[in-house]
Enzyme design. Sequence first.
Site, PDB file in Angstrom:
ATOM      1  N   SER A 159       0.830  -1.207   0.000  1.00 54.14           N
ATOM      2  CA  SER A 159       0.000   0.000   0.000  1.00 54.14           C
ATOM      3  C   SER A 159       0.859   1.250   0.000  1.00 54.14           C
ATOM      4  O   SER A 159       0.449   2.289  -0.488  1.00 54.14           O
ATOM      5  CB  SER A 159      -0.865   0.059   1.266  1.00 54.14           C
ATOM      6  OG  SER A 159      -1.848  -0.915   1.236  1.00 54.14           O
TER       7      SER A 159
ATOM      8  N   HIS B 195      -3.082  -4.115  -6.175  1.00 51.84           N
ATOM      9  CA  HIS B 195      -3.405  -3.615  -4.841  1.00 51.84           C
ATOM     10  C   HIS B 195      -4.884  -3.848  -4.516  1.00 51.84           C
ATOM     11  O   HIS B 195      -5.767  -3.199  -5.075  1.00 51.84           O
ATOM     12  CB  HIS B 195      -3.072  -2.112  -4.766  1.00 51.84           C
ATOM     13  CG  HIS B 195      -3.269  -1.527  -3.413  1.00 51.84           C
ATOM     14  ND1 HIS B 195      -4.081  -0.446  -3.172  1.00 51.84           N
ATOM     15  CD2 HIS B 195      -2.765  -1.892  -2.201  1.00 51.84           C
ATOM     16  CE1 HIS B 195      -4.058  -0.168  -1.879  1.00 51.84           C
ATOM     17  NE2 HIS B 195      -3.270  -1.022  -1.276  1.00 51.84           N
TER      18      HIS B 195
HETATM   19  N1  LIG Z   1      -4.298  -4.592   5.791  1.00 56.67           N
HETATM   20  C1  LIG Z   1      -4.787  -3.841   4.838  1.00 56.67           C
HETATM   21  O1  LIG Z   1      -5.845  -3.231   4.977  1.00 56.67           O
HETATM   22  C2  LIG Z   1      -4.061  -3.758   3.518  1.00 56.67           C
HETATM   23  C3  LIG Z   1      -4.776  -3.314   2.386  1.00 56.67           C
HETATM   24  C4  LIG Z   1      -4.128  -3.293   1.143  1.00 56.67           C
HETATM   25  C5  LIG Z   1      -2.804  -3.684   1.059  1.00 56.67           C
HETATM   26  N2  LIG Z   1      -2.136  -4.081   2.174  1.00 56.67           N
HETATM   27  C6  LIG Z   1      -0.727  -4.510   2.017  1.00 56.67           C
HETATM   28  O2  LIG Z   1      -0.700  -5.938   2.036  1.00 56.67           O
HETATM   29  C7  LIG Z   1       0.518  -6.398   2.625  1.00 56.67           C
HETATM   30  C8  LIG Z   1       0.197  -7.341   3.758  1.00 56.67           C
HETATM   31  O3  LIG Z   1      -0.586  -6.686   4.710  1.00 56.67           O
HETATM   32  P1  LIG Z   1      -1.433  -7.478   5.808  1.00 56.67           P
HETATM   33  O4  LIG Z   1      -2.265  -6.473   6.503  1.00 56.67           O
HETATM   34  O5  LIG Z   1      -2.062  -8.654   5.198  1.00 56.67           O
HETATM   35  O6  LIG Z   1      -0.249  -7.972   6.789  1.00 56.67           O
HETATM   36  P2  LIG Z   1      -0.269  -9.097   7.922  1.00 56.67           P
HETATM   37  O7  LIG Z   1       0.681  -8.634   8.941  1.00 56.67           O
HETATM   38  O8  LIG Z   1      -1.669  -9.424   8.320  1.00 56.67           O
HETATM   39  O9  LIG Z   1       0.319 -10.377   7.182  1.00 56.67           O
HETATM   40  C9  LIG Z   1       1.630 -10.482   6.731  1.00 56.67           C
HETATM   41  C10 LIG Z   1       2.003 -11.962   6.669  1.00 56.67           C
HETATM   42  O10 LIG Z   1       3.207 -12.091   5.929  1.00 56.67           O
HETATM   43  C11 LIG Z   1       3.996 -13.121   6.534  1.00 56.67           C
HETATM   44  N3  LIG Z   1       5.377 -12.952   6.141  1.00 56.67           N
HETATM   45  C12 LIG Z   1       6.240 -11.991   6.501  1.00 56.67           C
HETATM   46  N4  LIG Z   1       7.415 -12.168   5.892  1.00 56.67           N
HETATM   47  C13 LIG Z   1       7.305 -13.263   5.126  1.00 56.67           C
HETATM   48  C14 LIG Z   1       8.185 -13.963   4.250  1.00 56.67           C
HETATM   49  N5  LIG Z   1       9.416 -13.539   4.027  1.00 56.67           N
HETATM   50  N6  LIG Z   1       7.712 -15.064   3.611  1.00 56.67           N
HETATM   51  C15 LIG Z   1       6.462 -15.493   3.814  1.00 56.67           C
HETATM   52  N7  LIG Z   1       5.609 -14.877   4.627  1.00 56.67           N
HETATM   53  C16 LIG Z   1       6.018 -13.776   5.283  1.00 56.67           C
HETATM   54  C17 LIG Z   1       3.724 -12.939   8.011  1.00 56.67           C
HETATM   55  O11 LIG Z   1       4.019 -14.137   8.706  1.00 56.67           O
HETATM   56  C18 LIG Z   1       2.234 -12.585   8.030  1.00 56.67           C
HETATM   57  O12 LIG Z   1       1.434 -13.742   8.164  1.00 56.67           O
HETATM   58  C19 LIG Z   1       1.290  -5.155   3.005  1.00 56.67           C
HETATM   59  O13 LIG Z   1       2.206  -4.846   1.989  1.00 56.67           O
HETATM   60  C20 LIG Z   1       0.215  -4.072   3.105  1.00 56.67           C
HETATM   61  O14 LIG Z   1       0.721  -2.787   2.786  1.00 56.67           O
HETATM   62  C21 LIG Z   1      -2.746  -4.148   3.393  1.00 56.67           C
END
Ligand SMILES: NC(=O)c1ccc[n+]([C@@H]2O[C@H](COP(=O)([O-])OP(=O)(O)OC[C@H]3O[C@@H](n4cnc5c(N)ncnc54)[C@H](O)[C@@H]3O)[C@@H](O)[C@H]2O)c1
Length: 645
Positions: free
Chosen positions: A415, A436
């Site tokens: 994001s 995204h």
């Molecule tokens: N949460 C939101 O509302 C939202 C919306 C759009 C985009 N995003 C983007 O999506 C991405 C993830 O966000 P999220 O909220 O799902 O995060 P989250 O913290 O819920 O999940 C991240 C996951 O990635 C895993 N992880 C970390 N490093 C890793 C690796 N090297 N290999 C495999 N797994 C690994 C972690 O164990 C965790 O389960 C981010 O880049 C964020 O900017 C989030």
Amino acid sequence: MQELQHWRLEREPAGLAWLTFDKAGESTNTLSEAAVRELGLVLDELEREPPKALVIRSGKNAGFIAGADIEEFTKIESAEGARALVQRGWDMYNRLAAVKYPTLALIRGHCMGGGTELALACRYRVAVDEPGTRIALPEVMLGIVPGWGGMLRLPQVIGPAAALDMMLSGRALDAKRAKRLGFADECVPPRVMDNAARMLATSGRPPRKLPLMQRLMNGPLKGFVAAQAKKQVMKRARPEHYPAPYAILDMWANYGGDALAVPADKPTSMNAIAASPTTKNLVRVYYLQERLKGFGKDSDFAPKHLHVIGAGVMGGDIAAWAALRGLTVTLQDQSVERIAPAIQRAAAAFKKKLRDDTQVRFTLDRLIPDPAGQGVRQADVVIEAIFENLEAKRKLFADIERIAKPGAVLATNTSSLKLEDIATALQNPARLVGIHFFNPVAKMPLVEVVEGASSDAAALKQAMAFVRKIDKLPLPVKSAPGFLVNAVLAPYMQEAMRCVDEGIAPEVVDEAALAFGMPLGPIELADTVGLDIAVAAGKELAGEGAVPPKKLLELVEAGHLGRKTGCGFYTYNQGKPAKQAAGAVPAGLAERLVRPLLDAVQRCLAQGVVADAELADAGVIFGTGFAPFTGGPMNYLKEHPQVGP
Ligand SMILES: NC(=O)c1ccc[n+]([C@@H]2O[C@H](COP(=O)([O-])OP(=O)(O)OC[C@H]3O[C@@H](n4cnc5c(N)ncnc54)[C@H](O)[C@@H]3O)[C@@H](O)[C@H]2O)c1
């Protein structure tokens, strides 16, 4: 009989007639004025020489009938024009419903609006059980009403509760559900459809009768049923924004489903609907949606396997959604334990959505936990959704690129990180694109497809084809802080929180936005997104020197992060905010809240984040829920020049 262009009438020696709708020069059947007029000629001919029975079917692979011709509809400029269009179909279908010989609609593929009303005017309906069969009366989504007999006949066929639900939401039935509700007399596989239609049409079987209670609800209890339904509608749509659902209720309950019988001076009349700007704007929204659906159409990319890395909030839900849409999905995280909650969440979602144990099992079989990341090698699309850390993402993409198929799409769901900063970790930075998604994935229709400074045009096209493949709406955007959607939401939410700092109650702020037509107030939205995320987004997107809202910082410092911790601007009980009555909304508050959003949309346009005003409107409507009846923020500015800069 006069030469027909759009219909084909064939008679079997035994007396059964087949009428095939095959609109000349088009790939889908729409009920234009010419097509409806020709149907009249067919009925004249059948009156001269009545068949033993008549089966109406489609000559198109695409489906049965897509509804009225929207192009024609958009050209209507007066209430008289709108009334004439309604009259045309209403009369024709009443005529079809009154013929003495049995009639049957054989429905395969989409069956929408006027197509569904044609089927309802037949004595029997056979629905063909295949994934494309969708039956709906979606008029309300265009701000209009099912005036060709839908409001009269659907409640008679499936009962008023189910009929009102369909007409007021626009929701579609698949073939099995159509049979269960009694819309279809038979639900059959494609290979036996002609035979099933032939047998039923000539069976002499009396039409299905509604159970007594349903008949009472469609008769003496109508007023009560309509009042209950109105309460539900009022929760979702205000009459000043969306007159059509209220008109549908009034026309059904008080005018026998006849749209033309409502006196012209009533707010629920056809005249009022035709004069409402909502209708024009919702048609605009329909076209915007069609435009987004068109992206990726020119690509022959047909992804079958998706690999998702990161099974958190986003990755887990992206994986589940893609499996639901038929893809094979491998889901990777640092351990099986981190993947398990995502699979559990998916299982619950599939159960709710599919309601069929076998289908749930098949869908779960397509969602494969993959802690070792084996799937990267076979995947057509790889989406990274690990936590927001540049170094971790760079390392991951360097590894992915080495083992992924040369033609696979490599995408990040980030994001806030710069695509360009991640891309330089790849040997070929052109391969990286952004895909995204928004949270919650299952509910949000939009997906931004992000072009970085070096992204390859072909990869972007494939990314858009992938987004369409999983039934989301792709919006092409350029890499910039917040892309489009977050860039316009952040300043709007910050302004709302500043109002709270000034002493305006959160309830009043939210009510002002709801009255403007937003689906959720900005304060409740901030609580839902998470106040920690709101602080981070604010820092990044609110602009140089912007002071963060005081109350927001206090709440975060105290560990109150919104809905997820049970307390934020509101306190939450079982996920629901405890709100006081809002009271009077100060004049100008809604405009004050929306102003920063409108400014941000214009800024994004000027910077080329989206290519044009139409796409900006589409993105903001489908990405934030911005009041669809306005036709989108840019359209709103055009129609309200006094709000302009
Ligand atoms: N949460 C939101 O509302 C939202 C919306 C759009 C985009 N995003 C983007 O999506 C991405 C993830 O966000 P999220 O909220 O799902 O995060 P989250 O913290 O819920 O999940 C991240 C996951 O990635 C895993 N992880 C970390 N490093 C890793 C690796 N090297 N290999 C495999 N797994 C690994 C972690 O164990 C965790 O389960 C981010 O880049 C964020 O900017 C989030």
